[in-house]
Design an enzyme around this catalytic site. Structure first.
Site, PDB file in Angstrom:
ATOM      1  N   HIS A 130       0.820  -0.462  -0.042  1.00 57.51           N
ATOM      2  CA  HIS A 130       0.321  -0.165   0.022  1.00 57.51           C
ATOM      3  C   HIS A 130       0.943   1.180  -0.039  1.00 57.51           C
ATOM      4  O   HIS A 130       2.284   1.300   0.321  1.00 57.51           O
ATOM      5  CB  HIS A 130      -0.846   0.287   0.825  1.00 57.51           C
ATOM      6  CG  HIS A 130      -0.830   0.255   2.643  1.00 57.51           C
ATOM      7  ND1 HIS A 130       0.488   1.057   2.846  1.00 57.51           N
ATOM      8  CD2 HIS A 130       0.042  -1.310   3.586  1.00 57.51           C
ATOM      9  CE1 HIS A 130       0.481   0.334   4.169  1.00 57.51           C
ATOM     10  NE2 HIS A 130       0.414  -0.789   4.364  1.00 57.51           N
ATOM     11  N   CYS A 145       3.656  -5.191   6.481  1.00 59.65           N
ATOM     12  CA  CYS A 145       3.401  -4.523   5.391  1.00 59.65           C
ATOM     13  C   CYS A 145       4.551  -4.283   4.260  1.00 59.65           C
ATOM     14  O   CYS A 145       5.403  -3.744   4.717  1.00 59.65           O
ATOM     15  CB  CYS A 145       2.463  -2.943   4.793  1.00 59.65           C
ATOM     16  SG  CYS A 145       0.540  -4.446   5.236  1.00 59.65           S
TER      17      CYS A 145
END
Lengths: 275, 217
Positions: free
Chosen positions: A235, A251
């Site tokens: 992301h 992440c």
């Protein structure tokens, strides 16, 4: 600190060094603030929906929320494939080996979008696919002749080099883009191995990222995070200073132009995360 | 006898022309892999005479079919109602009322089928020298026959040949002339496999709006 832990809202139980960052804590809340998809909330226990009655009762749905038992682990985590990906138009049983025991059900949808999983091995009419569930590296066999199974080819692969903190997008084996990215910190490392693009989500809140691209893998150190199952995702991130650093909860934070390119990568495309 | 000598000479010439091409090249006109083809009757040289594959069809896309009411160009062979059809992964040839008097060969119907590169032959009321032939002969069943003016030769039933490109050629009946000097082929069907569906390009994903998953930041 390798023990499994629970991070709630990214604040209370994430490692202190990370929680100290207001941005990070905010990210957990923002990325995780809206809870689950109703369709997948009870996935691990099997929903028993009539339309998905092919698998024996109790076979858990292979979703990002599930922890599956008896599934073979990916034994070629570095292995490239020809780019074959499959989408079950309706749920299909997942077996532990060709013609073996049903260990899960692969639903037609994941996280509100179509399920696309990569084929990593074929044996006759059987296709071994990566599954989006825990444990990391979960695989299973589905019938290539299953009713409604749609086959496609993706030319894309994504490589994440954790030590260099670099993400490379390859198309037909050739670099199509490379970016400096932020990866998991020392206590919440980004898990290594072969996984895949699981979904493309446009959260209600566009900050910190207008798109979240969950992968089929999970944090090995956080059993849950922000109310979610510890799914690792690609992301964006508004603060460019993080790129090139190992500061996330697992992440991979990417620059906007990388996010734009990754958003076009078909679901099911392989993602190789290497130390 | 004089006529036979002439015919044999013609046969030798024909054999020379078709040397090494007794199988696939004769089975059908050249066609690409992933195509099907069929013909009813073909003969090359020898006392049986020569005739190109008739009727012949070939298809690498949709189904194609042809019919011929009667084939009487060959003095030594009679056949009627020749129906052939072909699609890339299946082909069929059916020849009715076959008679090859010099070989004492008769059949009410001779059929070759090929589907997804698997084939078979079916013979209805087929006899050679009064002997009844198996209705569903195993692949490449070879039986000796005596052909008037030719001598002892062989009749191959359900002749199956795998072609270099993976396709299968099935010929329900093949009457060979001695010394490879040609052959009479009755009901032949050639087909490939259902083309392995070349996977389409996977679609670019569509973002699922307002769908949040708490991920690991």
């Amino acid at each position: 600190m390798t023990a499994r832990r629970t991070g709630t809202g990214g604040r209370a139980r994430v490692p202190a060094v990370l929680a100290a960052s207001a941005l990070l804590a905010g990210a957990g809340a923002l990325l995780g603030g809206c809870g689950h998809s109703p369709a997948n909330t009870a996935s691990a226990g099997g929903t028993g929906r009539p339309a998905r009655a092919q698998a024996p009762a109790g076979a858990p749905e292979a979703t990002t929320y599930a922890r599956l038992k008896g599934v073979p682990r990916d034994d070629a985590p570095d292995g490239a494939t020809g780019g074959l990906v499959v989408h079950p138009a309706k749920a299909v049983p997942v077996l532990d080996k060709p013609g073996g025991r049903t260990v899960a059900t692969l639903p037609a949808q994941q996280l509100g979008g179509p399920t696309w999983v990569p084929v990593v091995q074929s044996s006759g009419d059987w296709r071994r696919v990566l599954l989006p569930s825990r444990p990391n590296g979960a695989t299973g066999w589905i019938s290539g002749a299953a009713d409604g199974l749609i086959t496609a080819h993706t030319p894309y692969t994504v490589k994440v080099d954790l030590s260099r903190r670099r993400l490379t997008l390859l198309k037909a084996g050739k670099p199509a883009g490379a970016w400096s990215v932020a990866v998991g910190g020392a206590r919440t490392p980004t898990p290594t191995g072969r996984t895949f693009m699981l979904a493309t989500l446009a959260p209600a809140t566009r900050t910190p990222s207008p798109l979240v691209l969950p992968l089929g893998t999970h944090s090995a150190t956080l059993d849950t995070f922000g109310g979610g199952p510890g799914t690792v995702a690609l992301h964006g991130w508004p603060d460019r200073s993080v790129f090139g650093k190992a500061v996330t909860h697992g992440c991979v934070r990417v620059p906007q132009d990388a996010l734009d390119a990754l958003a076009k990568v078909p679901l099911g495309s392989l993602v190789f995360i290497g130390a | 006898m004089h006529a036979f000598t002439r015919l044999t000479a013609a046969g030798l010439l024909a054999a020379g022309l078709t040397a090494g091409a007794a199988g696939p090249a004769l089975a059908a006109p050249p066609d690409p892999a992933g195509s099907g083809s069929a013909f009813g009757l073909a003969a090359t040289g020898g006392p049986l005479g020569s005739v190109p594959p008739v009727p012949a069809v070939s298809s690498d896309a949709g189904p194609a079919r042809k019919s011929l009411l009667k084939e009487d160009r060959l003095k030594a062979v009679r056949a009627s109602a020749l129906n052939v059809s072909a699609a890339p992964a299946n082909a069929r040839s059916n020849v009715a009322d076959l008679a090859v008097p010099t070989a004492k060969l008769k059949a009410d119907a001779v059929t070759a089928t090929c589907r997804d590169a698997r084939g078979g032959a079916h013979l209805t009321q087929a006899t050679v020298a009064g002997r009844r032939l198996d209705a569903s002969p195993p692949p490449n069943t070879t039986i000796p026959v005596d052909v008037e003016g030719v001598g002892r030769t062989s009749l191959v039933l359900n002749k199956q040949q795998r072609l270099p490109n993976g396709r299968l050629a099935v010929t329900a009946m093949q009457l060979n002339l001695p010394g490879g000097k040609g052959a009479l082929r009755v009901a032949s069907a050639t087909c490939g496999r259902v083309p392995a569906q070349r996977p389409v390009e996977a679609p670019a994903p569509k973002p699922v709006k307002h769908h949040d998953l708490p991920v690991t930041g």
